[in-house]
Structures are given as C-alpha cells and as structure tokens.
Design a protein around this motif. Structure first.
Motif, PDB file in Angstrom:
ATOM      1  N   TYR A  33      39.754  48.006  37.948  1.00  0.00           N
ATOM      2  CA  TYR A  33      38.898  47.308  36.995  1.00  0.00           C
ATOM      3  C   TYR A  33      38.599  48.212  35.807  1.00  0.00           C
ATOM      4  N   TYR A  35      35.670  48.466  32.703  1.00  0.00           N
ATOM      5  CA  TYR A  35      34.397  47.997  32.154  1.00  0.00           C
ATOM      6  C   TYR A  35      34.107  48.796  30.884  1.00  0.00           C
ATOM      7  N   GLN A  37      30.757  50.226  28.589  1.00  0.00           N
ATOM      8  CA  GLN A  37      29.312  50.476  28.573  1.00  0.00           C
ATOM      9  C   GLN A  37      28.929  50.874  27.163  1.00  0.00           C
ATOM     10  N   GLN A  41      23.458  48.697  26.241  1.00  0.00           N
ATOM     11  CA  GLN A  41      23.958  47.491  26.900  1.00  0.00           C
ATOM     12  C   GLN A  41      24.305  47.803  28.343  1.00  0.00           C
ATOM     13  N   GLY A  42      24.398  46.759  29.127  1.00  0.00           N
ATOM     14  CA  GLY A  42      24.884  46.935  30.485  1.00  0.00           C
ATOM     15  C   GLY A  42      26.376  47.126  30.475  1.00  0.00           C
ATOM     16  N   LEU A  43      26.943  47.189  31.646  1.00  0.00           N
ATOM     17  CA  LEU A  43      28.384  47.296  31.756  1.00  0.00           C
ATOM     18  C   LEU A  43      29.010  45.922  31.575  1.00  0.00           C
ATOM     19  N   PHE A  45      32.411  43.676  31.836  1.00  0.00           N
ATOM     20  CA  PHE A  45      33.731  43.586  32.448  1.00  0.00           C
ATOM     21  C   PHE A  45      34.789  43.343  31.386  1.00  0.00           C
ATOM     22  N   TYR A  48      40.851  43.070  35.131  1.00  0.00           N
ATOM     23  CA  TYR A  48      40.977  43.335  36.562  1.00  0.00           C
ATOM     24  C   TYR A  48      42.433  43.177  36.973  1.00  0.00           C
ATOM     25  N   ASP A  56      43.421  39.591  35.448  1.00  0.00           N
ATOM     26  CA  ASP A  56      42.352  38.770  34.880  1.00  0.00           C
ATOM     27  C   ASP A  56      41.885  39.446  33.596  1.00  0.00           C
ATOM     28  N   SER A  58      40.012  38.077  31.255  1.00  0.00           N
ATOM     29  CA  SER A  58      38.999  37.214  30.645  1.00  0.00           C
ATOM     30  C   SER A  58      37.896  37.981  29.911  1.00  0.00           C
ATOM     31  N   LEU A  91      34.714  52.603  31.419  1.00  0.00           N
ATOM     32  CA  LEU A  91      34.699  52.965  32.829  1.00  0.00           C
ATOM     33  C   LEU A  91      35.806  52.252  33.577  1.00  0.00           C
ATOM     34  N   GLN A 105      33.381  49.144  45.246  1.00  0.00           N
ATOM     35  CA  GLN A 105      34.080  49.546  44.038  1.00  0.00           C
ATOM     36  C   GLN A 105      33.687  50.995  43.741  1.00  0.00           C
ATOM     37  N   PHE A 107      33.765  54.094  41.010  1.00  0.00           N
ATOM     38  CA  PHE A 107      33.888  54.267  39.565  1.00  0.00           C
ATOM     39  C   PHE A 107      34.328  55.676  39.189  1.00  0.00           C
ATOM     40  N   GLY A 108      35.081  55.763  38.108  1.00  0.00           N
ATOM     41  CA  GLY A 108      35.404  57.034  37.499  1.00  0.00           C
ATOM     42  C   GLY A 108      34.276  57.503  36.601  1.00  0.00           C
ATOM     43  N   PRO A 109      34.390  58.718  36.038  1.00  0.00           N
ATOM     44  CA  PRO A 109      33.327  59.276  35.199  1.00  0.00           C
ATOM     45  C   PRO A 109      33.282  58.692  33.795  1.00  0.00           C
TER      46      PRO A 109
END
Lengths: 116, 112
Positions: A33, A35, A37, A41-43, A45, A48, A56, A58, A91, A105, A107-109
């Motif tokens: 995935y 994302y 950031q 703001q939030g993360l 998407f 995928y 995906d 979208s 991310l 899930q 996550f990377g740094p």
C-alpha cells in the motif's frame, strides 16, 4: 527480521521535475500500500497492490501519479511534473495477505518529499 | 462516506497525567477500529484494535473501547510517560475494503 524500507528518506526537488520513491516490503508479503501524509492531514490512501491482481488506484490524486510493483516485491511511486502541493510524507505499508482486522499492515518510515 | 475525526492537537501533558484522545467515526457497515502510533523518526505502528462493538483494545497501558452507540473509540491511559510522546492516529477498516481510513493525527508531548 527486516521491516518495510523506503528510499530516499528525504527528497527535495524543484517544481516540474519528476520523482521516484521506492518501497521494499517485508519479504513474502503479498499486499503493498501507498499512503500520503500531508502537513496537518491524516493519512490519505493512494494505491494498493495484491499479488498479481490489477492494483486499486482509486486514491491517486491525479494522472501525474503512478505506481508499479515489479515481481510482486519492490514498488516505485512516480510523481511527474511535481507541484508544491505534492509536498508530503509518502508512506508505504505491506501485509502478509490482504488487509483485515486480523492481518496487520506494517509501515515503512516514509519518504519526506519537498517540492520547492 | 467513511471518515474519522480526532481530537485536535497538539496535546501537552505532564508525566503521570491521565490521557484521553477523542476519536469518532462515520462508517457504512461495521468497521474495525484501530489506534496507530508514530514515534519520532519511526514508521507507524499498530497500538491496539477492536473489531466489534463493546470490544476493548489494550496495549502498553493504553485502552480504547469500541462504542457503537456513540460511534467513538477514545484512547486512554491512566499515567503517561515521557516515552509516550508521539503522534497518534485513529483509523477504521470496513470489512472487505483494502484501505484504512485515518484521522488527522494528534501530536502528544509529555513533559517530565
């Protein structure tokens, strides 16, 4: 074992240039995935990948954004003709199978992209 | 649509204080709920989760209860430590979907 890795950790570019961001998922993870950031703001998407299925896409914000995953492992997110609003932390995450409440899930740094 | 709203930060507390970070959600269907934490210089890590109404997720002294009636999943800790300083994200996952929906994050700073 090794976690999700991303490179570069920081990228500064000029408006209008293309950039490539790389993600190495955890070995054996079939799902990957991306994302974004943004500041305050939030993360958000973006895209995928699951095995050999069509991705995906979208969440991609414009046709300047694209991503591919070669050989079911490494993924590259490409942003063409970068704009200042593309500045964000990108991310990458992977999971063993598809995402579920029982399949975590990892996550990377992240890669911090700054477009001047 | 699906969305998550978190308490705005930054939040600054003294060590050993009680912590609450509010999180409410809007979802179609029955989501699973998560709290992720991002320590300085590190990637997001799953802190805790709850998969159905009235479930309580807990980890590292943090707790959150899935409240369907108030569509909330507030994060609490009875006595915070300096090492809890991080950004906390509330998130939801709709069953069958393949993307987490995140709140905007809450930056927490704990002073000694």
């Amino acid at each position: 074992g090794a976690g999700v890795s991303q490179s570069p950790s920081n990228k500064v570019t000029e408006k209008g240039k293309d950039v490539e961001l790389r993600c190495d998922p955890i070995s054996g993870h079939t799902a990957l995935y991306w994302y974004r950031q943004s500041l305050g703001q939030g993360l958000e998407f973006l895209i995928y990948f699951q095995g050999n299925s069509a991705p995906d896409k979208s969440g991609l914000p414009s046709d300047r954004f694209s991503a591919e995953r070669t050989g079911g492992s490494v993924s590259t997110l490409t942003i063409q003709r970068t704009q200042q609003e593309d500045s964000a932390v990108y991310l990458c995450a992977s999971s063993l199978y598809g995402l579920s409440s029982y399949n975590e899930q990892f996550f990377g740094p992240g890669t911090r992209l700054t477009v001047l | 649509g699906n969305s998550v709203t978190q308490m705005e930060g930054p939040v600054t507390l003294s060590e050993e204080a009680f912590l609450t970070i509010n999180c409410t959600y809007t979802a179609t269907g029955y989501p699973s709920l998560f709290w992720y934490v991002q320590y300085p210089g590190e990637g997001l890590q799953l802190l805790l989760k709850a998969t159905k109404a009235d479930d309580k997720g807990s980890n590292k002294g943090f707790e959150a209860t899935y409240r369907k009636e108030t569509t909330s999943f507030h994060l609490e800790k009875g006595s915070v430590q300096v090492s809890d300083s991080a950004v906390y994200f509330c998130a939801l996952l709709i069953q069958g979907a393949q993307k987490l929906v995140f709140g905007q994050g809450t930056r927490l700073t704990i002073n000694p």
